[in-house]
Scaffold this motif. Structure first.
Motif, PDB file in Angstrom:
ATOM      1  N   LEU A 210     -16.236 136.147  33.563  1.00 39.18           N
ATOM      2  CA  LEU A 210     -15.612 135.773  34.829  1.00 39.18           C
ATOM      3  C   LEU A 210     -14.089 135.912  34.732  1.00 39.18           C
ATOM      4  O   LEU A 210     -13.438 136.407  35.677  1.00 39.18           O
ATOM      5  N   ARG A 211     -13.495 135.494  33.633  1.00 34.43           N
ATOM      6  CA  ARG A 211     -12.034 135.611  33.452  1.00 34.43           C
ATOM      7  C   ARG A 211     -11.583 137.084  33.506  1.00 34.43           C
ATOM      8  O   ARG A 211     -10.584 137.420  34.149  1.00 34.43           O
ATOM      9  N   ILE A 212     -12.378 137.945  32.835  1.00 36.81           N
ATOM     10  CA  ILE A 212     -12.038 139.378  32.856  1.00 36.81           C
ATOM     11  C   ILE A 212     -12.148 139.926  34.276  1.00 36.81           C
ATOM     12  O   ILE A 212     -11.282 140.703  34.745  1.00 36.81           O
ATOM     13  N   ALA A 213     -13.211 139.544  34.999  1.00 31.15           N
ATOM     14  CA  ALA A 213     -13.387 140.021  36.373  1.00 31.15           C
ATOM     15  C   ALA A 213     -12.241 139.561  37.260  1.00 31.15           C
ATOM     16  O   ALA A 213     -11.747 140.324  38.128  1.00 31.15           O
ATOM     17  N   GLU A 214     -11.789 138.308  37.089  1.00 34.80           N
ATOM     18  CA  GLU A 214     -10.676 137.800  37.903  1.00 34.80           C
ATOM     19  C   GLU A 214      -9.374 138.551  37.581  1.00 34.80           C
ATOM     20  O   GLU A 214      -8.587 138.847  38.498  1.00 34.80           O
ATOM     21  N   ILE A 215      -9.156 138.851  36.290  1.00 32.73           N
ATOM     22  CA  ILE A 215      -7.949 139.586  35.912  1.00 32.73           C
ATOM     23  C   ILE A 215      -7.964 140.986  36.521  1.00 32.73           C
ATOM     24  O   ILE A 215      -6.957 141.468  37.073  1.00 32.73           O
ATOM     25  N   ARG A 216      -9.133 141.637  36.434  1.00 31.36           N
ATOM     26  CA  ARG A 216      -9.236 142.992  36.978  1.00 31.36           C
ATOM     27  C   ARG A 216      -9.096 142.966  38.502  1.00 31.36           C
ATOM     28  O   ARG A 216      -8.535 143.891  39.095  1.00 31.36           O
ATOM     29  N   PHE A 217      -9.628 141.931  39.137  1.00 35.62           N
ATOM     30  CA  PHE A 217      -9.497 141.824  40.596  1.00 35.62           C
ATOM     31  C   PHE A 217      -8.041 141.621  40.988  1.00 35.62           C
ATOM     32  O   PHE A 217      -7.536 142.242  41.945  1.00 35.62           O
ATOM     33  N   GLU A 218      -7.366 140.738  40.258  1.00 36.23           N
ATOM     34  CA  GLU A 218      -5.947 140.509  40.558  1.00 36.23           C
ATOM     35  C   GLU A 218      -5.109 141.758  40.289  1.00 36.23           C
ATOM     36  O   GLU A 218      -4.075 141.983  40.941  1.00 36.23           O
TER      37      GLU A 218
END
Length: 524
Positions: A210-218
């Motif tokens: 989830l942290r990686i997905a949020e970073i990539r989304f941002e």
């Protein structure tokens, strides 16, 4: 002359009754019924089963788990239903003593009285006597002995014998169930803990995703869909934890009650080991014929049948006359005329009587015959129940053996599946980082890993529980009570303080290969 003739007749009748008493014994002598027993287990050829080796008496030790050993030992000492079963054995011992006492003179009494008598002066005896009040004293002994002419009392002793053995088998059966229940609840608790560890590790992994997905989304390299998918998978995995914590806590509570304690912290009992108990590579299971002596419920069914057989003889004895010897001897005196109460110790103040009596229910044959028939039906039902118990025992062993072996096969395949799922997840994460695949592939791989790991842990628990079921079905575990007290010292002391139990509180040294009716010991 007539008096001497009467004495000779009486002596002759007494001699005949004593000579014949105990010769006859009505009712059938118990014989173990034929039962269908296979020579070997259907899966005996499997190399993981040692069919020719006797199963271990303390079977839970095959797991080599100190916490399990400690729990079983504590449950044996503290379990309350087991103590109830032990007290029932003590009750049966006392009842056997009652039955043995019935074989001897049933009535033995010391008699004594001191009476002041006031007679009516208007009664019939007033025409013949002017003595209307006097004091009379009497001392004496009386006894009545119904001879065991038809074996009524010997059959009653046989029945009580087998009732005692049946109660001991009930105790053993409770012990078999107790050891298996402790092991089952322990395996359930350890399985829940293992599954909790798996769920928590996967939660950590999915939080990182989830942290990686949020970073990539941002960073604008992926859409919000990846974030929401990651949150969905994470929440679903987190939801497993409370459900598994319920199982863990309930298993711990069940263990506490089995140990005779209120539900609470079990950490001190569980210390020293962790993980799901592992079954040995080869399991000793013996042969089907062993069930006749190992399984307490099989022995219980046979002892109940033997007791019902003896009760037929007890019922049949009512069809025939009952012969008894009765006697009374004492001294009697009254303060009438020249006689005083002090004369009761004069030899001439003696009185006595002795002789045989007969009692025969000649007009109740319909009731008695039907009581015999009813008892015969109970005996036949007990025989059929014994045969069915043997069949059920074999089925339970076969069921647990197939569950144990096939669960082990399933675990082997699931271990391969889990390894493959782990490798698939590693590749999915690597490809996602490289932009070769989308985030959905990663999430799918994570779910597959969680499912495979959780299923494998559950199956490893199934293997251990199936092995527990094998040993329960084989009738193992009761041997822990050999030469030990049936009740703990505190209970024994409380009973001894209330009542004189003599030697009846001693350990039960009757072993399961005892034949029906063999429990009668002189000191009981």
């Amino acid at each position: 002359m007539e008096s001497h003739g009467g004495r000779r007749v009486c002596r002759w009748m007494l001699a005949v009754m004593l000579a014949l008493g105990g010769c006859a014994k009505l009712g059938p002598d118990y014989q173990r019924p034929a039962v269908a027993v296979e020579p070997a287990w259907s899966l005996a050829a499997d190399p993981r089963l040692a069919a020719q080796a006797d199963p271990p008496k303390w079977w839970w030790r095959v797991f080599k788990d100190p916490a399990l050993d400690r729990l079983v030992a504590a449950a044996y000492r503290q379990n309350l239903p087991l103590q109830v079963a032990g007290v029932r054995v003590l009750e049966a011992r006392a009842q056997l003593g009652v039955a043995i006492g019935g074989f001897y003179p049933q009535s033995q009494q010391a008699l004594g009285s001191l009476q002041y008598n006031q007679l009516s002066q208007r009664a019939v005896q007033s025409a013949f006597s002017h003595i209307f009040n006097y004091t009379q004293a009497q001392l004496g002994l009386g006894a009545s002995w119904e001879l065991d002419f038809w074996g009524r009392f010997r059959r009653a002793i046989e029945a009580a014998d087998n009732d005692l053995l049946a109660n001991l088998a009930t105790y053993d059966n409770a012990l078999v169930s107790l050891t298996a229940d402790v092991a089952n609840d322990y395996v359930l608790l350890r399985t829940a803990q293992s599954r909790l560890d798996i769920a928590r590790r996967n939660v950590d992994t999915q939080r990182e995703s989830l942290r990686i997905a949020e970073i990539r989304f941002e960073g604008g390299t992926t859409s919000q869909r990846d974030v929401e998918q990651a949150r969905t998978v994470l929440a679903s995995t987190e939801a497993l934890i409370p459900a598994l914590e319920i199982i863990e806590r309930q298993a711990a509570n069940a263990l506490g009650v089995l140990l005779g304690m209120p539900p609470g912290d079990m950490s001190r009992w569980l210390a020293g080991s962790s993980g799901i108990p592992v079954a040995p590579p080869v399991v000793a299971v013996g042969i089907p014929n062993d069930l006749l002596r190992r399984r307490p419920d099989v022995r219980l069914a046979e002892f109940q049948a033997a007791s019902a057989s003896a009760q037929i003889g007890v019922a049949k004895a009512d069809l025939y006359p009952a012969f008894s010897l009765t006697g009374q001897f004492g001294v009697l005196a009254a303060d009438v005329g020249k006689v005083s109460l002090s004369d009761m110790f004069d030899w001439r103040a003696r009185f006595g009587s002795v002789g045989p009596t007969l009692r025969w229910n000649i007009f109740n044959y319909g009731q008695i015959t039907n009581r015999v028939r009813a008892q015969d039906a109970r005996f036949q039902a007990a025989l059929l129940q014994y045969q069915n118990t043997v069949l059920t025992a074999q089925r339970e062993v076969e069921d647990q053996l197939i569950a144990f072996l096939k669960s082990a096969d399933r675990a082997r395949l699931l271990a391969e599946s889990t390894e493959a799922a782990g490798r698939s997840l590693d590749l999915a994460v690597l490809q996602y980082r490289q932009g070769i695949t989308d985030f959905t592939t990663v999430l799918t791989a994570q779910q597959a890993v969680l499912s495979a790991q959780d299923t494998l842990a559950n199956t490893l628990g199934d293997i251990a529980r199936a092995l527990v079921g094998v040993y329960r079905a084989l009738g193992g575990g009761w041997q822990i009570r050999e030469y030990n007290d049936l009740v703990p010292p505190t209970v024994r002391q409380a009973m001894a303080e209330r009542t004189d139990w003599g030697r009846l509180l001693a350990p039960a040294n009757v072993l399961p290969d005892a034949a029906p009716g063999s429990a009668r010991l002189p000191d009981w």
